[in-house]
Each structure stands twice: as C-alpha cells, then as structure tokens.
Design a protein around this motif. Structure first.
Motif, mmCIF file in Angstrom:
data_model
loop_
_atom_site.group_PDB
_atom_site.id
_atom_site.type_symbol
_atom_site.label_atom_id
_atom_site.label_comp_id
_atom_site.label_asym_id
_atom_site.label_seq_id
_atom_site.Cartn_x
_atom_site.Cartn_y
_atom_site.Cartn_z
ATOM 1 N N ARG A 152 -5.118 6.388 -0.027
ATOM 2 C CA ARG A 152 -4.219 5.245 0.124
ATOM 3 C C ARG A 152 -4.670 4.203 -0.888
ATOM 4 O O ARG A 152 -5.862 3.909 -0.981
ATOM 5 C CB ARG A 152 -4.266 4.662 1.531
ATOM 6 N N THR A 158 0.849 -1.194 0.000
ATOM 7 C CA THR A 158 0.000 0.000 0.000
ATOM 8 C C THR A 158 0.886 1.244 0.000
ATOM 9 O O THR A 158 2.060 1.173 0.397
ATOM 10 C CB THR A 158 -0.935 0.068 1.227
ATOM 11 N N THR A 159 0.297 2.357 -0.412
ATOM 12 C CA THR A 159 1.008 3.634 -0.346
ATOM 13 C C THR A 159 0.013 4.778 -0.371
ATOM 14 O O THR A 159 -1.109 4.627 -0.859
ATOM 15 C CB THR A 159 2.006 3.794 -1.515
ATOM 16 N N LEU A 160 0.437 5.917 0.175
ATOM 17 C CA LEU A 160 -0.308 7.155 -0.020
ATOM 18 C C LEU A 160 0.051 7.695 -1.393
ATOM 19 O O LEU A 160 1.223 7.701 -1.770
ATOM 20 C CB LEU A 160 0.079 8.200 1.030
ATOM 21 N N TRP A 161 -0.930 8.161 -2.139
ATOM 22 C CA TRP A 161 -0.674 8.753 -3.460
ATOM 23 C C TRP A 161 -0.470 10.248 -3.239
ATOM 24 O O TRP A 161 -1.302 11.076 -3.551
ATOM 25 C CB TRP A 161 -1.837 8.465 -4.415
ATOM 26 N N ASP A 162 0.693 10.595 -2.675
ATOM 27 C CA ASP A 162 0.933 11.967 -2.239
ATOM 28 C C ASP A 162 1.670 12.799 -3.274
ATOM 29 O O ASP A 162 2.130 12.286 -4.282
ATOM 30 C CB ASP A 162 1.688 11.983 -0.912
ATOM 31 N N GLU A 215 -8.387 3.825 1.155
ATOM 32 C CA GLU A 215 -8.755 4.852 2.131
ATOM 33 C C GLU A 215 -8.818 6.186 1.399
ATOM 34 O O GLU A 215 -8.008 6.445 0.511
ATOM 35 C CB GLU A 215 -7.692 4.889 3.232
#
Length: 152
Positions: free
Chosen positions: A98, A23-27, A67
């Motif tokens: 996320r 998973t990762t935040l798409w920041d 998320e």
C-alpha cells in the motif's frame, strides 16, 4: 530507507488519482522480478511515481510505502484481468504494497531528461529492454532525481 520507481499508465492510474485517493494498493503486478522488488519494500520507503505509455513519459511525483507483504487481492478475483487461477489464499503467488501520496512534482522529469542525466548503469529504467513496472533506485541517484524536481 530505500527508493523505488513505480510505473503506471496515467489513463489507468495517475499521480492525480493517488493524490485524490490518498492511498492505494499497487496491485496487478505480474512479473516475478517486479514482485520480488515489491516484497523487498519496507514501510517508509519512498517511490518515484512514473507515468508510462504517454508522451512524454516521466517521473511526476513521490509516494511512500505505508504497508508491505499484502497478498494481491486481484489474483483471487476471477473477474480481474490479473486473476491467477494457480494462486490460492493459502499459497498466494503475487504480493503488493500500500502506498500513500507524498507529492506531485511541479514539472515532470521526462525520460529524455533522465537519459541526459543518468547512465543505464545508474538507473535501471534506462536499460535497453527493461519493461519492469517496479524497480529499485540507488540512494545517490534518488537524491539527484529529488534535486531535479521543479527544474526545467
């Protein structure tokens, strides 16, 4: 369920990085229209993972929104290239989601193949001058793209 396309430069963050991290935040998105698309995402939506700024560019896999409505933490970090001094924790300007790894395609669906199969009216990615890193994909177009995975 909605469908999206998320662009990333593979030397910055690739589908293999997402597969490894799960998973990762798409920041780091700093375009208001792309930010609004991120805000419209819902848990369970699927997104095509697109490798940009590489030769050839193209869709390399799928991820899923896990998320939503997360204030992008990079906007508050003065050491981040995505820092926004006009943003505050009480009133954030930038939002993210996320995503989680779903699948890496056996073969990339290259930009050339996408241009041959879709019109700019069907796929926002193909519109002249479009540089958005986040964009919606219509359900019928998404179904056709998914049907193309693994095809030569």
């Amino acid at each position: 369920m909605n469908h999206w396309l998320l662009k990333s430069e593979p030397d910055v963050f690739s589908i293999d990085d997402l597969k490894k991290q799960k998973t990762t935040l798409w920041d780091g998105v700093r375009n208001y229209q792309a930010r609004n698309f991120l805000r419209a995402m819902q848990v369970g939506d699927l997104a095509f993972f697109y490798h940009s700024s590489t030769e050839p560019p193209g869709i390399v896999g799928l991820c899923q929104v896990l998320e939503t409505h997360i204030a992008d933490p990079s906007q508050f970090d003065p050491r981040s290239p995505y820092h926004d001094p006009r943003s505050s924790k009480d009133n954030p300007r930038w939002w993210t989601v996320r995503v989680g790894f779903v699948e890496k395609f056996e073969r990339m669906i290259t930009l050339g193949v996408l241009r041959a199969k879709f019109s700019p009216d069907e796929l926002l990615l193909l519109r002249r001058g479009n540089r958005l890193s986040v964009m919606p994909v219509a359900a019928e177009v998404a179904e056709r793209i998914i049907a193309m995975k693994g095809c030569r």
